[in-house]
Design a protein around this motif. Structure first.
Motif, PDB file in Angstrom:
ATOM      1  N   THR A  28       9.509  -3.373 -28.197  1.00 16.98           N
ATOM      2  CA  THR A  28       9.543  -4.601 -28.980  1.00 16.98           C
ATOM      3  C   THR A  28       8.223  -4.715 -29.729  1.00 16.98           C
ATOM      4  OG1 THR A  28      10.971  -5.679 -27.363  1.00 16.98           O
ATOM      5  CG2 THR A  28       9.749  -7.113 -28.882  1.00 16.98           C
ATOM      6  N   VAL A  29       8.303  -4.789 -31.047  1.00 16.38           N
ATOM      7  CA  VAL A  29       7.108  -4.949 -31.867  1.00 16.38           C
ATOM      8  C   VAL A  29       7.009  -6.424 -32.245  1.00 16.38           C
ATOM      9  CG1 VAL A  29       5.880  -4.226 -33.945  1.00 16.38           C
ATOM     10  CG2 VAL A  29       7.338  -2.589 -32.731  1.00 16.38           C
ATOM     11  N   LEU A  30       5.857  -7.014 -31.947  1.00 16.92           N
ATOM     12  CA  LEU A  30       5.593  -8.416 -32.263  1.00 16.92           C
ATOM     13  C   LEU A  30       4.612  -8.472 -33.430  1.00 16.92           C
ATOM     14  CD1 LEU A  30       4.995  -9.612 -28.596  1.00 16.92           C
ATOM     15  CD2 LEU A  30       7.135  -9.697 -29.901  1.00 16.92           C
ATOM     16  N   TYR A  31       4.966  -9.220 -34.453  1.00 15.96           N
ATOM     17  CA  TYR A  31       4.132  -9.339 -35.642  1.00 15.96           C
ATOM     18  C   TYR A  31       3.534 -10.737 -35.679  1.00 15.96           C
ATOM     19  CZ  TYR A  31       6.832  -5.251 -37.009  1.00 15.96           C
ATOM     20  OH  TYR A  31       7.425  -4.015 -37.036  1.00 15.96           O
ATOM     21  N   PHE A  32       2.230 -10.812 -35.926  1.00 21.27           N
ATOM     22  CA  PHE A  32       1.543 -12.098 -35.972  1.00 21.27           C
ATOM     23  C   PHE A  32       0.862 -12.272 -37.324  1.00 21.27           C
ATOM     24  CE2 PHE A  32       1.894 -11.028 -31.528  1.00 21.27           C
ATOM     25  CZ  PHE A  32       2.299 -12.221 -30.968  1.00 21.27           C
ATOM     26  N   ALA A  33       0.755 -13.544 -37.750  1.00 22.34           N
ATOM     27  CA  ALA A  33       0.026 -13.926 -38.969  1.00 22.34           C
ATOM     28  C   ALA A  33       0.427 -13.062 -40.164  1.00 22.34           C
ATOM     29  CB  ALA A  33      -1.478 -13.891 -38.706  1.00 22.34           C
ATOM     30  N   ARG A  34      -0.527 -12.417 -40.814  1.00 17.81           N
ATOM     31  CA  ARG A  34      -0.251 -11.657 -42.034  1.00 17.81           C
ATOM     32  C   ARG A  34       0.720 -10.502 -41.793  1.00 17.81           C
ATOM     33  NH1 ARG A  34      -3.224  -8.736 -46.409  1.00 17.81           N
ATOM     34  NH2 ARG A  34      -1.673  -8.839 -48.064  1.00 17.81           N
ATOM     35  N   SER A  35       0.673  -9.887 -40.614  1.00 14.75           N
ATOM     36  CA  SER A  35       1.605  -8.790 -40.348  1.00 14.75           C
ATOM     37  C   SER A  35       3.047  -9.294 -40.352  1.00 14.75           C
ATOM     38  CB  SER A  35       1.278  -8.069 -39.033  1.00 14.75           C
ATOM     39  OG  SER A  35       1.543  -8.876 -37.906  1.00 14.75           O
ATOM     40  N   ALA A  36       3.275 -10.520 -39.881  1.00 19.20           N
ATOM     41  CA  ALA A  36       4.620 -11.101 -39.920  1.00 19.20           C
ATOM     42  C   ALA A  36       5.055 -11.349 -41.361  1.00 19.20           C
ATOM     43  CB  ALA A  36       4.663 -12.400 -39.118  1.00 19.20           C
ATOM     44  N   GLU A  37       4.113 -11.805 -42.190  1.00 20.46           N
ATOM     45  CA  GLU A  37       4.426 -12.015 -43.606  1.00 20.46           C
ATOM     46  C   GLU A  37       4.791 -10.692 -44.278  1.00 20.46           C
ATOM     47  OE1 GLU A  37       1.083 -13.909 -45.475  1.00 20.46           O
ATOM     48  OE2 GLU A  37       0.993 -15.473 -43.938  1.00 20.46           O
ATOM     49  N   LEU A  38       3.995  -9.659 -44.014  1.00 23.89           N
ATOM     50  CA  LEU A  38       4.226  -8.362 -44.661  1.00 23.89           C
ATOM     51  C   LEU A  38       5.509  -7.684 -44.164  1.00 23.89           C
ATOM     52  CD1 LEU A  38       0.551  -7.050 -44.614  1.00 23.89           C
ATOM     53  CD2 LEU A  38       1.858  -7.722 -46.640  1.00 23.89           C
ATOM     54  N   ALA A  39       5.797  -7.825 -42.875  1.00 28.76           N
ATOM     55  CA  ALA A  39       6.998  -7.202 -42.315  1.00 28.76           C
ATOM     56  C   ALA A  39       8.244  -8.044 -42.600  1.00 28.76           C
ATOM     57  CB  ALA A  39       6.840  -7.003 -40.813  1.00 28.76           C
ATOM     58  N   GLY A  40       8.046  -9.331 -42.840  1.00 26.15           N
ATOM     59  CA  GLY A  40       9.180 -10.215 -43.109  1.00 26.15           C
ATOM     60  C   GLY A  40       9.898 -10.672 -41.850  1.00 26.15           C
ATOM     61  N   LEU A  41       9.279 -10.497 -40.691  1.00 26.80           N
ATOM     62  CA  LEU A  41       9.866 -10.955 -39.436  1.00 26.80           C
ATOM     63  C   LEU A  41       8.792 -11.056 -38.371  1.00 26.80           C
ATOM     64  CD1 LEU A  41      10.468  -8.033 -37.580  1.00 26.80           C
ATOM     65  CD2 LEU A  41      11.844  -7.783 -39.618  1.00 26.80           C
ATOM     66  N   ARG A  42       9.127 -11.695 -37.263  1.00 24.72           N
ATOM     67  CA  ARG A  42       8.150 -11.905 -36.192  1.00 24.72           C
ATOM     68  C   ARG A  42       8.277 -10.895 -35.053  1.00 24.72           C
ATOM     69  NH1 ARG A  42       4.803 -15.747 -37.135  1.00 24.72           N
ATOM     70  NH2 ARG A  42       5.387 -17.587 -38.303  1.00 24.72           N
ATOM     71  N   SER A  43       9.465 -10.331 -34.878  1.00 33.28           N
ATOM     72  CA  SER A  43       9.640  -9.320 -33.832  1.00 33.28           C
ATOM     73  C   SER A  43      10.880  -8.498 -34.132  1.00 33.28           C
ATOM     74  CB  SER A  43       9.759  -9.965 -32.448  1.00 33.28           C
ATOM     75  OG  SER A  43      10.968 -10.676 -32.329  1.00 33.28           O
ATOM     76  N   GLU A  44      10.893  -7.294 -33.554  1.00 34.09           N
ATOM     77  CA  GLU A  44      12.055  -6.427 -33.685  1.00 34.09           C
ATOM     78  C   GLU A  44      11.964  -5.340 -32.628  1.00 34.09           C
ATOM     79  OE1 GLU A  44      12.231  -4.099 -37.330  1.00 34.09           O
ATOM     80  OE2 GLU A  44      10.043  -3.969 -37.367  1.00 34.09           O
ATOM     81  N   SER A  45      13.095  -4.723 -32.376  1.00 31.77           N
ATOM     82  CA  SER A  45      13.151  -3.581 -31.469  1.00 31.77           C
ATOM     83  C   SER A  45      13.091  -2.312 -32.310  1.00 31.77           C
ATOM     84  CB  SER A  45      14.445  -3.637 -30.661  1.00 31.77           C
ATOM     85  OG  SER A  45      14.494  -2.564 -29.762  1.00 31.77           O
ATOM     86  N   VAL A  46      12.222  -1.369 -31.911  1.00 30.75           N
ATOM     87  CA  VAL A  46      12.000  -0.154 -32.688  1.00 30.75           C
ATOM     88  C   VAL A  46      12.098   1.046 -31.753  1.00 30.75           C
ATOM     89  CG1 VAL A  46      10.285   1.105 -34.051  1.00 30.75           C
ATOM     90  CG2 VAL A  46      10.496  -1.353 -34.321  1.00 30.75           C
ATOM     91  N   SER A  47      12.760   2.095 -32.208  1.00 36.29           N
ATOM     92  CA  SER A  47      12.846   3.337 -31.449  1.00 36.29           C
ATOM     93  C   SER A  47      11.670   4.225 -31.825  1.00 36.29           C
ATOM     94  CB  SER A  47      14.164   4.051 -31.765  1.00 36.29           C
ATOM     95  OG  SER A  47      14.200   5.310 -31.122  1.00 36.29           O
ATOM     96  N   VAL A  48      10.887   4.624 -30.811  1.00 39.07           N
ATOM     97  CA  VAL A  48       9.711   5.472 -31.031  1.00 39.07           C
ATOM     98  C   VAL A  48       9.675   6.553 -29.945  1.00 39.07           C
ATOM     99  CG1 VAL A  48       8.354   3.631 -32.117  1.00 39.07           C
ATOM    100  CG2 VAL A  48       8.192   3.994 -29.646  1.00 39.07           C
ATOM    101  N   PRO A  49       8.940   7.647 -30.202  1.00 36.10           N
ATOM    102  CA  PRO A  49       8.764   8.652 -29.150  1.00 36.10           C
ATOM    103  C   PRO A  49       8.058   8.032 -27.938  1.00 36.10           C
ATOM    104  CG  PRO A  49       8.095   9.541 -31.273  1.00 36.10           C
ATOM    105  CD  PRO A  49       8.316   8.066 -31.461  1.00 36.10           C
TER     106      PRO A  49
END
Length: 108
Positions: A28-49
């Motif tokens: 689960t990637v959590l985005y705060f402040a400017r990162s949330a603005e740039l990503a366009g969301l506050r959290s999401e599930s991401v598949s990573v190695p």
């Protein structure tokens, strides 16, 4: 910082570029402040190695949200509520782990 019963999640060795491994997990990637603005969301599930460096993890996230690249040099990165420097530090992730992207917060 670590409680006595907590598993060791990181190793001191480096992973050569391109050696993220084939096993993947959902974090689960959590985005705060400017990162949330740039990503366009506050959290999401991401598949990573499961095994990758902190820099490779950042690059995986930037592949999904290229606009985040502009904050790379200012961002605070945390994995499971522990701060991590972007670099060759090896992370061993598991499904359900949290990754927080925290840009600097300016005050006035």
């Amino acid at each position: 910082r670590r409680s006595p019963g907590r598993r060791r999640r990181r190793e001191a060795e480096a992973v050569p570029a391109g050696h993220g491994g084939s096993m993947r997990c959902q974090v689960t990637v959590l985005y705060f402040a400017r990162s949330a603005e740039l990503a366009g969301l506050r959290s999401e599930s991401v598949s990573v190695p499961q095994r990758l460096t902190s820099l490779q993890l950042w690059e995986e996230i930037v592949k999904i949200h290229p606009r985040l690249a502009v904050i790379r040099d200012q961002v605070i990165f945390a994995v499971q509520q522990e701060y991590v420097l972007l670099g060759d530090q090896l992370l061993v992730l598991q499904t359900g782990d949290e990754v927080a992207i925290i840009p600097p917060i300016s005050g006035g």
